[in-house]
Write a protein that holds these residues in place. Structure first.
Motif, mmCIF file in Angstrom:
data_model
loop_
_atom_site.group_PDB
_atom_site.id
_atom_site.type_symbol
_atom_site.label_atom_id
_atom_site.label_comp_id
_atom_site.label_asym_id
_atom_site.label_seq_id
_atom_site.Cartn_x
_atom_site.Cartn_y
_atom_site.Cartn_z
ATOM 1 N N ARG A 1 5.231 6.408 -9.572
ATOM 2 C CA ARG A 1 4.719 6.236 -7.922
ATOM 3 C C ARG A 1 5.505 7.665 -7.327
ATOM 4 O O ARG A 1 4.913 8.049 -6.548
ATOM 5 C CB ARG A 1 5.609 5.224 -7.608
ATOM 6 N N TYR A 2 6.347 8.292 -8.084
ATOM 7 C CA TYR A 2 7.025 9.575 -7.492
ATOM 8 C C TYR A 2 7.250 10.608 -8.468
ATOM 9 O O TYR A 2 7.377 10.339 -9.842
ATOM 10 C CB TYR A 2 8.439 9.126 -6.951
ATOM 11 N N TYR B 1 0.811 -1.234 -0.123
ATOM 12 C CA TYR B 1 -0.070 0.039 0.035
ATOM 13 C C TYR B 1 0.660 1.150 -0.057
ATOM 14 O O TYR B 1 0.287 2.478 0.453
ATOM 15 C CB TYR B 1 -0.870 -0.065 1.347
ATOM 16 N N GLY B 2 2.050 1.264 -0.384
ATOM 17 C CA GLY B 2 2.781 2.265 -0.373
ATOM 18 C C GLY B 2 3.132 3.130 1.075
ATOM 19 O O GLY B 2 3.132 4.351 0.911
ATOM 20 N N ASP C 1 5.591 11.483 -3.234
ATOM 21 C CA ASP C 1 4.824 10.347 -3.980
ATOM 22 C C ASP C 1 3.396 10.909 -4.709
ATOM 23 O O ASP C 1 3.179 11.840 -4.578
ATOM 24 C CB ASP C 1 4.581 9.341 -2.871
ATOM 25 N N MET C 2 3.002 9.674 -5.605
ATOM 26 C CA MET C 2 1.733 10.257 -6.211
ATOM 27 C C MET C 2 0.574 10.550 -5.306
ATOM 28 O O MET C 2 -0.336 11.615 -5.829
ATOM 29 C CB MET C 2 1.233 8.945 -7.181
ATOM 30 N N ASP D 1 9.152 5.628 -11.022
ATOM 31 C CA ASP D 1 8.641 4.375 -10.368
ATOM 32 C C ASP D 1 9.582 4.114 -9.071
ATOM 33 O O ASP D 1 9.177 3.243 -8.374
ATOM 34 C CB ASP D 1 8.094 3.268 -11.069
ATOM 35 N N SER D 2 10.601 4.533 -8.999
ATOM 36 C CA SER D 2 11.732 4.190 -8.198
ATOM 37 C C SER D 2 12.490 5.625 -7.917
ATOM 38 O O SER D 2 12.862 6.473 -8.620
ATOM 39 C CB SER D 2 12.562 3.262 -8.447
ATOM 40 N N GLY E 1 1.610 3.251 -13.107
ATOM 41 C CA GLY E 1 2.962 2.503 -12.567
ATOM 42 C C GLY E 1 3.864 3.775 -12.142
ATOM 43 O O GLY E 1 4.930 3.467 -11.268
#
Ligand SMILES: Nc1nc2c(c(=O)[nH]1)N[C@H]1C(S)=C(S)[C@@H](COP(=O)(O)O)O[C@H]1N2
Ligand SMILES: [Mo]
Length: 245
Positions: free
Chosen positions: A161-162, A33-34, A177-178, A228-229, A159
């Protein structure tokens, strides 16, 4: 030891121990869940993970407080170490007509968006507080474009994420983050207290992220990378990555 091998060591160790399997389940859920901040060493890392996870559960959809116009600070403090930049001087001499924000990475349409174009997009005005980690704060009216709007213009791909963002001022950059990037109060600000955004406060363009400490609201923004990373990005920025308030 690399973070990955440490994590693997820990999880392998955990798998054999029935008494802590609850923690392994918690780690799995937190990752899914991030809820693990990217600069921590996993859910077993320091208290920052717990703070991030619990705030994320509580505030994922909540708004920072908005104030009335009467509460706007009379003398907002511009915190800025002067910096020399021929590039900035050149852009300023041209009235910032050539100021662009480059948006790249996990987007279908990488773009260099002009300041004028940003100003022509539908804007949002909000009276919020900027709180510095040093303990001072002020309230101002900020006008800008929701970052979510910009991300949909460039078509951030599933996909992602940041969002990592960079200042024209050397060594100033950060990431969110998103959940925060898509948050309605996260703005690319070009106006303050009814006028242009002054130089001292990051004019012509800065971020405003009122749900996090001031240092995440980077000034003089010229570039954003959707990713995404954060591995390639030195864990996402200077100072502690999560600064929720
Ligand atoms: N480019 C850049 N962005 C920056 C800073 C800075 O010095 N340079 N300071 C940060 C910090 S620590 C805070 S608290 C706020 C201060 O915003 P203000 O100058 O509008 O008060 O901007 C943040 N963004
Ligand atoms: Mo700050």
């Amino acid at each position: 030891m690399s973070e990955w091998s440490r994590r693997r060591l820990i999880t392998t160790g955990l798998a054999g121990t029935a008494s802590v399997s609850g923690l392994a389940v918690a780690a799995h859920l937190a990752n899914q869940y991030g809820l693990v901040p990217p600069d921590s060493s996993g859910i077993y890392g320091p208290g920052t993970t717990l703070t991030y996870a619990s705030q994320r559960m509580l505030t994922r959809h909540s708004l920072a407080r908005e104030f009335s116009p009467g509460e706007i600070s009379k003398a907002p403090f511009a915190k800025l170490r002067p910096f020399k930049s021929g590039e900035f001087d050149r852009l300023r001499a041209g009235g910032f007509a050539d100021w662009r924000v480059q948006v790249e990475g996990m987007v279908a349409r990488p773009s260099a968006i002009r300041l004028g174009e940003l100003k022509s997009l539908p804007s949002r005005t909000q009276v919020t507080q900027l709180a510095c980690e040093e303990g001072w704060s002020f309230i101002a009216e900020w006008t800008g474009v929701q970052l979510s709007r910009v991300l949909s213009l460039v078509e951030a791909v599933p996909g992602a994420r940041y969002v990592v963002y960079y200042s024209l001022q050397p060594n100033w950059w950060h990431s969110i983050d998103m959940a925060d990037a898509m948050h309605p109060q996260t703005l690319l600000v070009h106006g303050m207290n009814g006028g242009e955004l002054p130089f001292g406060h990051g004019g012509p363009l800065r971020l405003s992220i009122p749900r996090q400490l001031g240092y995440k609201s980077v000034k003089f923004v010229t570039r954003m990378v959707v990713t995404d990373s954060l591995e390639r990005f030195r864990k996402g920025g200077n100072y502690s990555w999560y600064a929720g308030i």
